[in-house]
Motif scaffolding. Structure first.
Motif, PDB file in Angstrom:
ATOM      1  N   HIS A 137       0.830  -1.207   0.000  1.00  0.00           N
ATOM      2  CA  HIS A 137       0.000   0.000   0.000  1.00  0.00           C
ATOM      3  C   HIS A 137       0.869   1.264   0.000  1.00  0.00           C
ATOM      4  CE1 HIS A 137      -3.583  -2.396   0.526  1.00  0.00           C
ATOM      5  NE2 HIS A 137      -3.006  -3.032   1.535  1.00  0.00           N
ATOM      6  N   LEU A 138       1.928   1.246   0.826  1.00  0.00           N
ATOM      7  CA  LEU A 138       2.811   2.417   0.861  1.00  0.00           C
ATOM      8  C   LEU A 138       3.583   2.542  -0.447  1.00  0.00           C
ATOM      9  CD1 LEU A 138       4.030   4.820   2.281  1.00  0.00           C
ATOM     10  CD2 LEU A 138       5.647   3.275   3.424  1.00  0.00           C
ATOM     11  N   GLU A 140       2.653   1.612  -3.365  1.00  0.00           N
ATOM     12  CA  GLU A 140       1.727   2.109  -4.372  1.00  0.00           C
ATOM     13  C   GLU A 140       1.528   3.613  -4.232  1.00  0.00           C
ATOM     14  OE1 GLU A 140      -2.113   0.098  -6.385  1.00  0.00           O
ATOM     15  OE2 GLU A 140      -2.331   0.574  -4.252  1.00  0.00           O
ATOM     16  N   GLN A 141       1.420   4.103  -3.003  1.00  0.00           N
ATOM     17  CA  GLN A 141       1.274   5.543  -2.757  1.00  0.00           C
ATOM     18  C   GLN A 141       2.510   6.298  -3.241  1.00  0.00           C
ATOM     19  OE1 GLN A 141       0.356   6.242   1.391  1.00  0.00           O
ATOM     20  NE2 GLN A 141      -1.264   4.687   1.397  1.00  0.00           N
ATOM     21  N   LEU A 142       3.690   5.755  -2.917  1.00  0.00           N
ATOM     22  CA  LEU A 142       4.937   6.406  -3.331  1.00  0.00           C
ATOM     23  C   LEU A 142       5.106   6.323  -4.847  1.00  0.00           C
ATOM     24  CD1 LEU A 142       7.213   5.082  -0.451  1.00  0.00           C
ATOM     25  CD2 LEU A 142       6.532   7.463  -0.823  1.00  0.00           C
ATOM     26  N   LYS A 144       2.770   6.650  -7.004  1.00  0.00           N
ATOM     27  CA  LYS A 144       1.988   7.753  -7.570  1.00  0.00           C
ATOM     28  C   LYS A 144       2.756   9.061  -7.477  1.00  0.00           C
ATOM     29  CE  LYS A 144      -2.480   5.587  -6.553  1.00  0.00           C
ATOM     30  NZ  LYS A 144      -3.703   5.637  -5.719  1.00  0.00           N
ATOM     31  N   VAL A 145       3.541   9.203  -6.410  1.00  0.00           N
ATOM     32  CA  VAL A 145       4.348  10.420  -6.233  1.00  0.00           C
ATOM     33  C   VAL A 145       5.481  10.469  -7.250  1.00  0.00           C
ATOM     34  CG1 VAL A 145       5.888  11.674  -4.664  1.00  0.00           C
ATOM     35  CG2 VAL A 145       3.807  10.586  -3.774  1.00  0.00           C
ATOM     36  N   LYS A 149       4.342   2.453 -11.630  1.00  0.00           N
ATOM     37  CA  LYS A 149       3.222   1.579 -11.300  1.00  0.00           C
ATOM     38  C   LYS A 149       3.724   0.400 -10.462  1.00  0.00           C
ATOM     39  CE  LYS A 149       0.792   2.647 -15.617  1.00  0.00           C
ATOM     40  NZ  LYS A 149       0.264   2.081 -16.896  1.00  0.00           N
TER      41      LYS A 149
END
Length: 309
Positions: A137-138, A140-142, A144-145, A149
């Motif tokens: 989850h983390l 995936e968040q990073l 996006k930053v 993918k």
């Protein structure tokens, strides 16, 4: 396959990097699934398949007393990565400093700044960063930053159990090398350089090559095994003995292999051994003649097993 040791030795930007990260001890079916997907995806986008791995095993640095013996040494893993047709193998020296990088710093500094990652493939239970605080989850968040993918690869299950390095170690330590192979997707293996021995095998009529094995390599229990031996790209059949030679009251553990129909001198050569099946446990014989007779039976049985594969 290109091999780079250390981040500082990355000398160029690779096109469309598709990356996976891990220790990959054993290179079992789960690892192979992830890496195969990375290789396939990179080809589809005319990119670069990259495996980022660590040496030594992180636990050897973080908790040395609890560090597991290795299913695959670094050299053994390199050979397996080559077989999977990875474009770039990046081997990072695992240190205390690296272990203290936060998940965000690991992603920013390595995956983004240095590797310019576009896609990252990870296993279903992947964690990263200081105290393993990072998860899918983390990541995936990073992603996006930093513009990449993330793809999570589901586990491989055999007999309703998820394939893992821990499970495979249990099988090998129990001498169940054939069963371990079903989880690995290949025979359990070991490799070593041929060293001088006491020529005991030759005096018994069955000359053997003694192997020097890395100290942190996981070995199955003492006993006799039917094996394949790879030497200079040619595969031979034989039997392997692991143990202390109790008939002769040996005190030092040895690993030695008898290669069928083979008379060459191979001191200093590196042999790759594939463990096919455990034939029996190690045993002390009352008479040397009884040992010679048993060796003959072991060889006959091994030939029969190996001829069926």
């Amino acid at each position: 396959m290109e091999i780079i040791f250390g981040l500082k030795n990355i000398g160029k930007i690779y096109p469309h990097p598709v990356i996976t990260i891990g220790t990959f001890d054993g290179m079992h079916q789960g690892h192979q699934k992830i890496i195969s997907q990375v290789v396939k995806r990179a080809k589809n986008i005319s990119g670069t398949s990259i495996v980022l791995t660590f040496n030594p095993h992180p636990q050897e640095i973080l908790t040395p007393a609890k560090a597991p013996l290795l299913l695959t040494t670094l050299d053994e893993k390199i050979n397996l990565f080559k077989e999977l047709k990875v474009d770039l193998l990046l081997i990072i020296n695992f240190t205390q400093h690296l272990s203290k990088l936060s998940p965000a710093d690991f992603v920013k500094g390595i995956l983004h700044n240095q590797l310019k990652s576009e896609e990252v493939f990870i296993g279903y239970n992947y964690t990263f960063g200081f105290k393993r605080e990072g998860d899918f989850h983390l990541l995936e968040q990073l992603g996006k930053v930093y513009g990449f993918k993330v793809k999570v690869v589901s586990p491989i299950k055999v007999k309703k159990r998820a394939v893992s390095s821990t499970l495979i170690r249990e099988k090998i330590l129990a001498g169940k090398v054939k069963e371990a192979g079903t989880y690995l997707g290949h025979f359990p293996s070991l490799s070593g350089r041929v060293i001088s021995g006491d020529k005991r095998g030759k005096s018994l009529g069955y000359p053997t090559s003694n192997l020097s094995i890395e100290e942190n390599k996981l070995l199955p229990p003492a006993g006799v095994y039917a094996v394949y031996i790879k030497l200079d790209k040619k595969v031979h059949k034989g039997v392997l003995n692991i143990g202390f030679r109790p008939t002769f009251k040996g005190k030092r553990k040895s690993v030695e292999v008898h290669i069928f129909n083979f008379k060459e001198k191979i001191y200093g050569k590196c042999l790759q051994i594939a463990l096919v099946k455990r034939l029996r446990e190690e045993k002390a014989f009352a008479r040397v003649e009884d040992l010679i007779c048993q060796i003959g039976k072991d060889i006959k049985r091994a030939r029969r097993i190996l001829s069926r594969l």
